[in-house]
Design a protein around this motif. Structure first.
Motif, PDB file in Angstrom:
ATOM      1  N   VAL A 114       0.920  -1.081  -0.373  1.00 10.20           N
ATOM      2  CA  VAL A 114       0.148  -0.014   0.056  1.00 10.20           C
ATOM      3  C   VAL A 114       1.018   1.137   0.098  1.00 10.20           C
ATOM      4  CG1 VAL A 114      -1.614   1.415   1.146  1.00 10.20           C
ATOM      5  CG2 VAL A 114      -2.103  -1.217   1.011  1.00 10.20           C
ATOM      6  N   LYS A 254     -16.449  -4.616  -1.355  1.00 11.97           N
ATOM      7  CA  LYS A 254     -15.250  -4.288  -1.903  1.00 11.97           C
ATOM      8  C   LYS A 254     -14.086  -4.563  -0.723  1.00 11.97           C
ATOM      9  CE  LYS A 254     -16.752  -0.069  -4.166  1.00 11.97           C
ATOM     10  NZ  LYS A 254     -16.748   1.434  -4.284  1.00 11.97           N
ATOM     11  N   LEU A 255     -14.290  -5.187   0.283  1.00  9.21           N
ATOM     12  CA  LEU A 255     -13.411  -5.741   1.299  1.00  9.21           C
ATOM     13  C   LEU A 255     -13.323  -7.287   1.522  1.00  9.21           C
ATOM     14  CD1 LEU A 255     -14.535  -3.052   4.397  1.00  9.21           C
ATOM     15  CD2 LEU A 255     -12.962  -2.579   2.520  1.00  9.21           C
ATOM     16  N   ASP A 260      -5.767  -6.387   3.165  1.00  8.84           N
ATOM     17  CA  ASP A 260      -6.055  -5.158   3.740  1.00  8.84           C
ATOM     18  C   ASP A 260      -7.181  -4.604   4.052  1.00  8.84           C
ATOM     19  OD1 ASP A 260      -5.858  -4.673   1.260  1.00  8.84           O
ATOM     20  OD2 ASP A 260      -4.761  -2.782   1.175  1.00  8.84           O
ATOM     21  N   PRO A 261      -8.313  -5.149   4.634  1.00 12.22           N
ATOM     22  CA  PRO A 261      -9.489  -4.865   4.731  1.00 12.22           C
ATOM     23  C   PRO A 261      -9.628  -3.532   5.684  1.00 12.22           C
ATOM     24  CG  PRO A 261      -9.487  -6.724   5.914  1.00 12.22           C
ATOM     25  CD  PRO A 261      -8.355  -6.589   5.109  1.00 12.22           C
ATOM     26  N   GLN A 264      -8.528  -0.248   4.043  1.00 13.84           N
ATOM     27  CA  GLN A 264      -9.306   0.159   2.760  1.00 13.84           C
ATOM     28  C   GLN A 264     -10.872   0.729   3.362  1.00 13.84           C
ATOM     29  OE1 GLN A 264      -8.194   0.282  -0.268  1.00 13.84           O
ATOM     30  NE2 GLN A 264      -6.566  -0.456   0.545  1.00 13.84           N
ATOM     31  N   LYS A 267     -10.503   4.093   4.495  1.00 22.06           N
ATOM     32  CA  LYS A 267     -10.279   4.958   3.224  1.00 22.06           C
ATOM     33  C   LYS A 267     -11.761   5.279   2.836  1.00 22.06           C
ATOM     34  CE  LYS A 267      -7.456   3.676   0.141  1.00 22.06           C
ATOM     35  NZ  LYS A 267      -7.161   2.866  -1.252  1.00 22.06           N
ATOM     36  N   GLU A 272      -8.318   8.789   1.033  1.00 13.07           N
ATOM     37  CA  GLU A 272      -7.242   8.133   0.934  1.00 13.07           C
ATOM     38  C   GLU A 272      -5.937   8.860   1.363  1.00 13.07           C
ATOM     39  OE1 GLU A 272      -4.701   6.080  -3.151  1.00 13.07           O
ATOM     40  OE2 GLU A 272      -6.637   6.953  -3.321  1.00 13.07           O
TER      41      GLU A 272
END
Length: 454
Positions: A114, A254-255, A260-261, A264, A267, A272
């Motif tokens: 990341v 999306k997780l 790396d949930p 995210q 975010k 971000e």
């Protein structure tokens, strides 16, 4: 020269090991369960598994304090069921603790990626192995103190995550598309709940590894119960809190299939480029490192105990000048690095490497849980005079719940993961063939009163 491990660890060290072994499970891995069960289905799975683990730990602590041995479940099952029982529990524990680290190492690589998109996650994973194998070789007191520090930081970071995302939490987000699953039984939600079992177990997997530090604990009959009970309570609260708040941060889909949930999810709330986001990525590494480092300690003690008893080549039981089982540490590292580079070479039910390694580790854990609870019941009958400074509360009801739920988990695991289940059985069969061929090696091994019941 083979030697005994030295008792140097107190209650706080043991709590750090117990929680640290597991805490990476709060950072990644569990969200794969959303992909097969949905958020609502996985919430049911997690409640079931949290019940199993709570009952298990309250029961397992009786064994750990009565037989404080580096082999942990191997020693209990060997005492209860003889050499073959010891083999089953010992190999299952070894599989759990050898296959969990590659999954964590890959998550470490994903977190670093990341911040550094050009860094190959596999390269970072191998680097993590080299660093933390070295730290474990340098001494258990140093390793345990490091484990305690990173575990405390990891717990604090999870609390920060929950605090930062909670203002943006929406129950509607969490519940949206909350049921999922295949149609194995014509009941999609139910099948998803059972299919998600390995990922709920990942929330708590390896807490029992603190038992393998029992020989290195000061006054284990007093310190281990305190460490285990506070440890499981810590983990249950964190698991439920993290899962609920991450799922309510936005579109949880999306997780569901990433390593790396938490970054995210954050975010979705803070954007971000927020400083909170960068802090979570960096300090979030502490959670992964705590488990990775602690499980290296765990697998090395299991290799050591099995080798000392003649179940594995005796060279793995040799200690370094730092009084650590350095060869055992290296052996597990070699297997883990090989697993990392096997990604893409074989297809394990279409899973990612991380999901496949988690599933394999969970197979080992479930078999070990079954053997441990069976040992508890057997030793209550055959060794009534064994000194038990801690007795399982609600016996036989509480250990019975742990035993039955473990069996349900094993059946579900075999149903939904036949390929990895077959691979697990294959490893166990190879271990049994080696066992049959090395009877003389076991006979010549040093006598161990804890294993023999003398």
């Amino acid at each position: 020269m083979t030697s005994k491990l030295k008792p140097t660890l107190g209650t706080l060290h043991l709590w750090g090991i117990a929680v640290g072994l597991v805490i990476s499970g709060e950072y990644f891995g569990w969200s794969y369960g959303w992909g097969v069960a949905g958020t609502l289905g996985f919430l049911i799975t997690t409640a079931l598994i949290a019940t199993m683990y709570t009952c298990f730990i309250f029961s397992f602590t009786e064994l750990t304090t009565a037989i404080p041995h580096a082999g942990g479940p191997f020693a209990y099952s060997r005492r209860a069921f003889g050499e073959t029982g010891g083999l089953i529990a010992g190999l299952a524990t070894l599989i759990e603790f050898v296959f969990a680290p590659p999954a964590i190492a890959m998550a470490i690589g994903a977190y670093l990626n990341v911040q550094y998109p050009d860094l190959n996650p596999k390269t970072a994973a191998v680097g993590a192995y080299l660093v933390f194998m070295t730290l474990n070789i340098l001494g258990v007191k140093l390793a345990a103190m490091f484990e305690l520090v990173v575990t405390v930081l990891a717990v604090l970071e999870l609390l920060v995550f929950m605090g930062v995302v909670s203002p943006g939490f929406s129950i509607a987000n969490f519940a949206a598309n909350g049921w999922a699953g295949s149609d194995h039984f014509g009941m999609p939600a139910l099948s998803g709940i059972f299919a998600a079992i390995p990922f709920a177990i990942w929330f708590f997997l390896a807490i029992e590894g603190a038992a393998m530090a029992a020989e290195e604990a000061k006054d284990p009959k007093r310190t281990i119960p305190k460490a285990y009970i506070t440890g499981i309570l810590t983990l249950v609260v964190l698991a439920i809190g993290v899962m609920l708040l991450a799922g309510g941060a936005g579109d949880w889909r999306k997780l569901s299939d990433i390593n790396d949930p938490l970054p995210q999810a954050m975010k979705m709330i803070v954007g971000e480029h927020s400083n909170w986001m960068h802090m979570l990525v960096w300090i979030g590494l502490f959670g992964l490192i705590a488990s990775f480092h602690g499980i290296i300690l765990g697998y090395s003690r299991q290799f050591f105990a099995l080798a000392r008893a003649g179940y594995l080549p005796q060279g793995l039981a040799k200690l370094s000048r730092f009084q650590t089982p350095h060869r055992a540490i290296i052996a597990g590292g070699v297997i883990g690095i090989a697993a990392i580079y096997s990604d893409g070479l074989i297809n394990l039910q279409g899973m990612t490497l991380t999901a496949a390694m988690i599933t394999m580790a969970v197979f080992g854990a479930i078999v070990m849980y079954l053997m441990s609870m069976l040992s508890l019941f057997k030793l209550r009958r055959t060794a009534p005079d064994l000194e038990r400074s801690f007795r399982a509360p609600g016996y036989p009801f509480i250990p019975g719940i742990a035993l039955v739920l473990s069996l349900v988990c094993l059946i579900a695991m075999l149903w939904f993961n036949p390929v990895i289940g077959g691979l697990f059985v294959g490893i166990m069969v190879v271990g049994y063939i080696y066992f049959l061929a090395t009877k003389t090696q076991r006979q010549n091994a040093p006598q161990d009163a804890m294993l023999m019941g003398e």
